[in-house]
Design an enzyme around this catalytic site. Structure first.
Site, short mmCIF file in Angstrom:
data_model
loop_
_atom_site.label_atom_id
_atom_site.label_comp_id
_atom_site.label_asym_id
_atom_site.label_seq_id
_atom_site.Cartn_x
_atom_site.Cartn_y
_atom_site.Cartn_z
N HIS A 267 44.54 15.27 34.30
CA HIS A 267 45.42 16.09 35.14
C HIS A 267 46.72 16.42 34.39
CE1 HIS A 267 47.19 17.38 39.06
NE2 HIS A 267 48.31 16.98 38.49
N GLU A 268 47.34 15.38 33.87
CA GLU A 268 48.60 15.61 33.15
C GLU A 268 48.36 16.38 31.85
OE1 GLU A 268 51.23 15.12 34.87
OE2 GLU A 268 50.27 13.91 36.43
N HIS A 271 48.64 19.97 32.64
CA HIS A 271 50.06 20.37 32.62
C HIS A 271 50.55 20.50 31.17
CE1 HIS A 271 50.97 20.16 36.88
NE2 HIS A 271 50.61 18.89 36.99
N GLU A 297 50.03 23.61 38.49
CA GLU A 297 49.02 22.72 39.08
C GLU A 297 47.61 23.26 38.84
OE1 GLU A 297 49.33 19.75 40.12
OE2 GLU A 297 51.52 19.73 40.03
#
Lengths: 502, 502
Positions: A267-268, A271, A297
């Protein structure tokens, strides 16, 4: 271009760059606060951050900035895209900041730094009540800020617009109204199915150091540049772009379940790839920044879920995982593993939620924060309201505050309007991936060979490199040919539920 | 106190606190640069630091500051020690900064940030030549700065005074002239002795994680407060006080020799105890800061050497070390261990030097940097001069740049006049310890029981809590009843050499 115009543009860039530098210093101060700072540092940290915010405010309300913008607005910019975007965005910032006093801006930053600290302590103690007065203080300040900015308009919308330009609560309500029944239908299918992924295939303890190594190698293989970034452990994982060339992601490992740290890391990473793909040459100008939180996101959720929980992804990485964690996963088949990482089941915690129920968690928070902002819900009643929403939408009542109202730190940091951008992100991620898939052909064959470069390159061109050139809705439209819509997300989730639960 | 005076004092404090906050932000930016920042972040980091320095400069040359100081100087401060000290110190800062242009200040910071990066790369490659042009650039800037500040006086002294108020190169020359022959005499005794510590008792590899744990426990036991500080690994260990409540020390562990990381950790602990003992309530005022670098180093060298290499210290800690690293030191006696950690032998590297030769390393650097500052030595000739000095004073010629001219990063960071404060620190540490010992009685008995509190408390009262109340020379005089003198150091070293080498 006339000399006067050129000079104005240069002066504007200088002012804007100073703001960006102050902002990047604040970002580092915040990163450090989460990752490294000892508890004793919080008081001065709150004042350092307040000073940086005050200095930035001072620059944005400087009459000289208004004059420069007047000059540049007076002549339409022929073929100068950066200038047009910068003038548009800086004018917006200037207009916002002029409605606020420096003292108010500084006090807000100071209080929210202390509140985050109190939040962390309350979470540790599993007790909402000690933190409630701080949240109340934050809420009052944000409502005051919103009132000053909104000029009689919607308090929630004016805060939302800062994170997601052009977005409104009405649009989001409509989105959730369309999405929620579909998600609940899928959840009904899952709960009615006789098939159940075997979760035992994930329950194999792995030391954190080994998990870190495997996550880092995977993240590198997916395109993250570690000479321009780093990966840390954090209690509440997050990503910051301190500066071009300095993007920091984090994750949180559980010794008993590698999947939490791994997917949070992906997820990160999403980003981080966005941040590393922004047009670095425009550092100091708004055009060099991310389009919106929803777009941000979308990148995170795309890599975490659409790519990271995909069968073809694991065709490549599963043997590597088996080797890295040998012999712990030797007896697990790829199919069983795939089922386990895609299990759908209602849970208390958003960050551990599956793809189907995740958006229900978000919807609950959206409704609650909107109600707080509109004065319909008091902090004193928040825990009860939270638990009632969980019972209604997920059929669960959190057993304690840590699994309930205390699980997210967003409000403590003074951020209202962040949560819905997670669902926007899911929606946009599905649209972007569908478009990329159509354009690039058989991505699954590439993933199975460990090749993620053509997808990344597509995202670089369609999303990352564009920075703040256009707003999020326009960006999605230009990248996918569609307006923002939940159709692609519902279709993708339906396919996945069908594949796993029959 | 009149209203006018009170208002002036309040306004002065506000200005001064803003400077302290900017300074503390710079400190964090520098800490992060060494400990965490990815390589790609250096360009923006240099600009962030330049902006912070520029903003601080702007405040120090603000005519309003001069006016406030005029008002406060016009009325002698009855019983207000903080005010008198703050006015004295801020006037000094104001006078310095007024001689420099903001652009020059910013450029210096920017260039030295980049130069430190180039220095680290050159050290990695073991090649002085690629870094020499950067050092040349730094030297030119520092000479320009010194010329602007010195008004025809000594360039070296004016830079030294910033680090060690009141100190002069002549005093230091005299100090080394008195000290060097004594040290060389001791070294002659050592080299002529037939007794040799058995170094095999240190050559026991210990994994870094275990070393870290033991160092941290020891550092905590000696009084460092980890709720207000942290311990990291760093290539070039250092200590910073980001703010009251946030003091960060670091050390560098070698898997093959625990003593390097351990004693380096004690050195930084000494700095850290001083920083944690400064009067926190005065944050934002000069009086709350350290007296000088020499006093700072005295604390570091006192804990590293006088305490940390003492027999009574190890009476308490050696069994703990044996247990922590078991079974590696089971066959080593405390006596043999004590001999090994106190071995005297010429080496190339300052940070690994024994207590006797250490000051010869410092003397060499002092002479070289003074010659560079006075235009008598060019960067192009530095390596040759370095090697010649080492041959003369230590009888060694460094085999490469990494063991020679490249081993220290002080000049890369634009610091000239730092090195001699190490010897001042050694000298002052010996004086302070002798005085404490006389006043407190049998410290060795306390150390042997693991009690270091009465020594720390003495240092808190005599040194730490006084901040910048008086200059370093006065501080030493009031704490010890003596002027700064090498006698106590020579006596202590003679005793130790006699104990180990007979």
């Amino acid at each position: 271009m006339s000399d006067r115009l050129e000079r104005a543009e240069r002066d504007l860039l200088r002012l804007s760059t100073e703001c960006s530098l102050l902002d990047s210093v604040s970002t580092l101060l915040e990163w450090d606060e989460e990752i490294a700072m000892p508890a004793g540092g919080v008081e001065i940290r709150s004042r350092q951050l307040a000073l940086m915010a005050g200095l930035e405010h001072e620059r944005l309300v400087d009459p000289r900035l208004g004059e420069l913008l007047d000059i540049l607005e007076s002549e339409p910019s022929e073929n100068s895209l950066p200038r047009a975007v910068n003038v548009r965005e800086l004018r917006k910032l200037e207009q916002r900041q002029k409605k606020l006093q420096r003292g108010f801006v500084e006090e807000q930053v100071r209080v929210r730094t202390l509140a985050q600290h109190e939040y962390a302590a309350a979470l540790e103690r599993n007790d909402f009540s000690s933190y409630a007065p701080w949240l109340d203080r934050i809420l009052k300040m944000k409502r005051e800020e919103a009132s000053l900015l909104a000029n009689g308009g919607s308090l929630y919308d004016v805060l939302l617009d800062e994170l997601e330009p052009g977005m409104t609560a009405d649009f989001l309500s409509e989105l959730f109204r369309a999405l929620a029944p579909e998600l609940k239908k899928l959840l009904g299918q899952v709960l009615g199915s006789t098939r159940r992924p075997e979760m035992s295939s994930l329950a194999r303890p792995v030391p954190v150091a080994e998990q870190y190594r495997f996550a880092k190698e995977t993240i590198r293989a997916l395109g993250f540049d570690f000479s321009r970034g780093r990966l840390d452990e954090a209690r509440h994982p997050f990503t910051v772009r301190v500066a071009p060339g300095d993007c920091r992601i984090s994750t949180r490992f559980l010794p008993e379940d590698f999947s939490e740290g791994f997917f949070c890391g992906l997820h990160e990473l999403g980003h981080g790839l966005y941040d590393q793909g922004l047009p670095d040459e425009y550092f100091g100008s708004p055009i060099g920044e991310a389009a919106s939180l929803g777009i941000h996101e979308s990148q995170a959720r795309l890599w975490e879920n659409i790519v990271g929980r995909r069968a073809s992804f694991w065709k490549y990485f599963f043997p590597r995982l088996q080797q890295a964690f040998a012999p712990r996963f030797d007896d697990v088949s790829q199919d069983r593993f795939f089922g386990a990482i895609n299990r759908v089941a209602p849970t208390f915690r958003r960050v551990r939620a599956d793809e189907v129920t995740y958006n229900l968690h978000v919807m609950i928070r959206f409704e609650l924060e909107r109600a707080m902002m509109e004065g319909r819900l008091a902090v004193a009643d928040l825990r009860e309201a939270w638990n009632a929403e969980y019972r209604e939408h997920l059929g669960l009542i959190p057993p304690d505050d840590a699994s309930g109202v205390l699980q997210d730190g967003h409000w403590a940091s003074g951020t209202f309007g962040y949560f819905p951008t997670y669902t926007l992100g899911n929606v946009i991620a599905a649209q972007l991936f569908a478009a990329a898939h159509k354009e690039l052909g058989d991505l699954d064959a590439e993933f199975a060979r460990g090749n993620f470069a053509s997808l990344l390159s597509w995202l670089r061109n369609k999303v990352h490199r564009r920075g703040k050139e256009v707003g999020p809705e326009r960006l999605v439209l230009e990248a996918t040919g569609e307006n923002i819509s939940p159709r692609a997300l519902v279709a993708a989730l339906s396919d996945k539920v069908a594949a796993i639960y029959g």
